[in-house]
Every structure is written in C-alpha cells, then in structure tokens.
Scaffold this motif. Sequence first.
Motif, PDB file in Angstrom:
ATOM      1  N   LYS A 181       0.842  -1.190   0.000  1.00  0.00           N
ATOM      2  CA  LYS A 181       0.000   0.000   0.000  1.00  0.00           C
ATOM      3  C   LYS A 181       0.884   1.250   0.000  1.00  0.00           C
ATOM      4  CE  LYS A 181      -2.029   0.922   3.808  1.00  0.00           C
ATOM      5  NZ  LYS A 181      -2.863   0.913   5.003  1.00  0.00           N
ATOM      6  N   GLU A 182       2.029   1.141   0.644  1.00  0.00           N
ATOM      7  CA  GLU A 182       2.951   2.282   0.748  1.00  0.00           C
ATOM      8  C   GLU A 182       3.744   2.505  -0.534  1.00  0.00           C
ATOM      9  OE1 GLU A 182       2.834   4.305   3.353  1.00  0.00           O
ATOM     10  OE2 GLU A 182       1.276   2.998   4.155  1.00  0.00           O
ATOM     11  N   LYS A 183       4.229   1.395  -1.134  1.00  0.00           N
ATOM     12  CA  LYS A 183       5.010   1.513  -2.369  1.00  0.00           C
ATOM     13  C   LYS A 183       5.188   0.139  -3.003  1.00  0.00           C
ATOM     14  CE  LYS A 183       9.668   1.006  -0.513  1.00  0.00           C
ATOM     15  NZ  LYS A 183      11.031   1.450  -0.639  1.00  0.00           N
ATOM     16  N   ASP A 184       5.495   0.126  -4.286  1.00  0.00           N
ATOM     17  CA  ASP A 184       5.822  -1.119  -4.984  1.00  0.00           C
ATOM     18  C   ASP A 184       7.167  -1.624  -4.468  1.00  0.00           C
ATOM     19  OD1 ASP A 184       3.557  -0.449  -6.368  1.00  0.00           O
ATOM     20  OD2 ASP A 184       4.561  -0.072  -8.271  1.00  0.00           O
ATOM     21  N   TYR A 192      14.892  -7.439 -11.700  1.00  0.00           N
ATOM     22  CA  TYR A 192      14.013  -7.510 -10.540  1.00  0.00           C
ATOM     23  C   TYR A 192      12.549  -7.668 -10.958  1.00  0.00           C
ATOM     24  CZ  TYR A 192      18.126  -5.717  -8.175  1.00  0.00           C
ATOM     25  OH  TYR A 192      19.395  -5.560  -7.705  1.00  0.00           O
ATOM     26  N   VAL A 193      11.788  -8.332 -10.101  1.00  0.00           N
ATOM     27  CA  VAL A 193      10.338  -8.396 -10.255  1.00  0.00           C
ATOM     28  C   VAL A 193       9.757  -7.475  -9.189  1.00  0.00           C
ATOM     29  CG1 VAL A 193       8.295  -9.848 -10.146  1.00  0.00           C
ATOM     30  CG2 VAL A 193      10.418 -10.753 -11.130  1.00  0.00           C
ATOM     31  N   ILE A 194       8.963  -6.533  -9.636  1.00  0.00           N
ATOM     32  CA  ILE A 194       8.363  -5.544  -8.746  1.00  0.00           C
ATOM     33  C   ILE A 194       6.898  -5.920  -8.522  1.00  0.00           C
ATOM     34  CG2 ILE A 194       7.902  -3.084  -8.384  1.00  0.00           C
ATOM     35  CD1 ILE A 194      10.890  -3.719  -8.771  1.00  0.00           C
ATOM     36  N   TYR A 195       6.475  -5.907  -7.264  1.00  0.00           N
ATOM     37  CA  TYR A 195       5.096  -6.246  -6.902  1.00  0.00           C
ATOM     38  C   TYR A 195       4.349  -4.974  -6.512  1.00  0.00           C
ATOM     39  CZ  TYR A 195       6.667 -11.032  -6.927  1.00  0.00           C
ATOM     40  OH  TYR A 195       7.170 -12.240  -7.312  1.00  0.00           O
ATOM     41  N   SER A 196       3.073  -4.913  -6.904  1.00  0.00           N
ATOM     42  CA  SER A 196       2.235  -3.767  -6.563  1.00  0.00           C
ATOM     43  C   SER A 196       0.801  -4.225  -6.323  1.00  0.00           C
ATOM     44  CB  SER A 196       2.277  -2.716  -7.673  1.00  0.00           C
ATOM     45  OG  SER A 196       1.801  -3.266  -8.885  1.00  0.00           O
ATOM     46  N   LEU A 197       0.033  -3.388  -5.625  1.00  0.00           N
ATOM     47  CA  LEU A 197      -1.370  -3.696  -5.367  1.00  0.00           C
ATOM     48  C   LEU A 197      -2.186  -3.592  -6.642  1.00  0.00           C
ATOM     49  CD1 LEU A 197      -2.238  -1.768  -2.073  1.00  0.00           C
ATOM     50  CD2 LEU A 197      -1.916  -4.213  -2.370  1.00  0.00           C
TER      51      LEU A 197
END
Length: 90
Positions: free
Chosen positions: A21-24, A62-67
């Motif tokens: 919620k704060e950042k990816d 890198y694999v970046i995760y996000s909501l």
Amino acid sequence: MFDVYKAIADETRRKILDLLKEKDMTVSEIAGFFTISQPSISQHLAILKSANLISSYKKGKYVIYSLNLTVFQEILGWVFNFTNIKEDGK
C-alpha cells in the motif's frame, strides 16, 4: 471471490498488502520486514497474485510487486451493496 478471502485470511499476506500500500517492492524488500525465508514470502506473493490482489512486472533483473486496486474496489462495492438492504430484508 473465494480466493480473495482465502488470501487475506493469513496475517502475513495482510502485512504484505499493507507494505505494498505504501510503495511497490521487490520480494527481497518485502522479505526484509519478516523473519521468515524469502521462498516463504514468494509463496505468499504467489497466493496474493493468484487472487489478483497484487500484480508484478519485470524491471531489469528484478520483479516488482504492486497492489491491484481494481480488485479492492470490487470488494468494497460488493460489501457496500449490503448497506442498501432494508431492515425487512427486501
């Protein structure tokens, strides 16, 4: 929608959602907030991803995760729909 409820039933996965919620973040960034192994975090991420609560994209190595906010909006819409039910159930 069962997958969503199953995914958010776990405290670790709820904490991951709070972090995102704060950042990816990458899996290693997320793992830094826990005392469990990075492979365990990856399993939690896979469950969240299968429930469409998060998404991922590749950035370099890198694999970046996000909501996935769309799913959260759908859930809220479904929940708020119950506030329109009259007391007699109609």
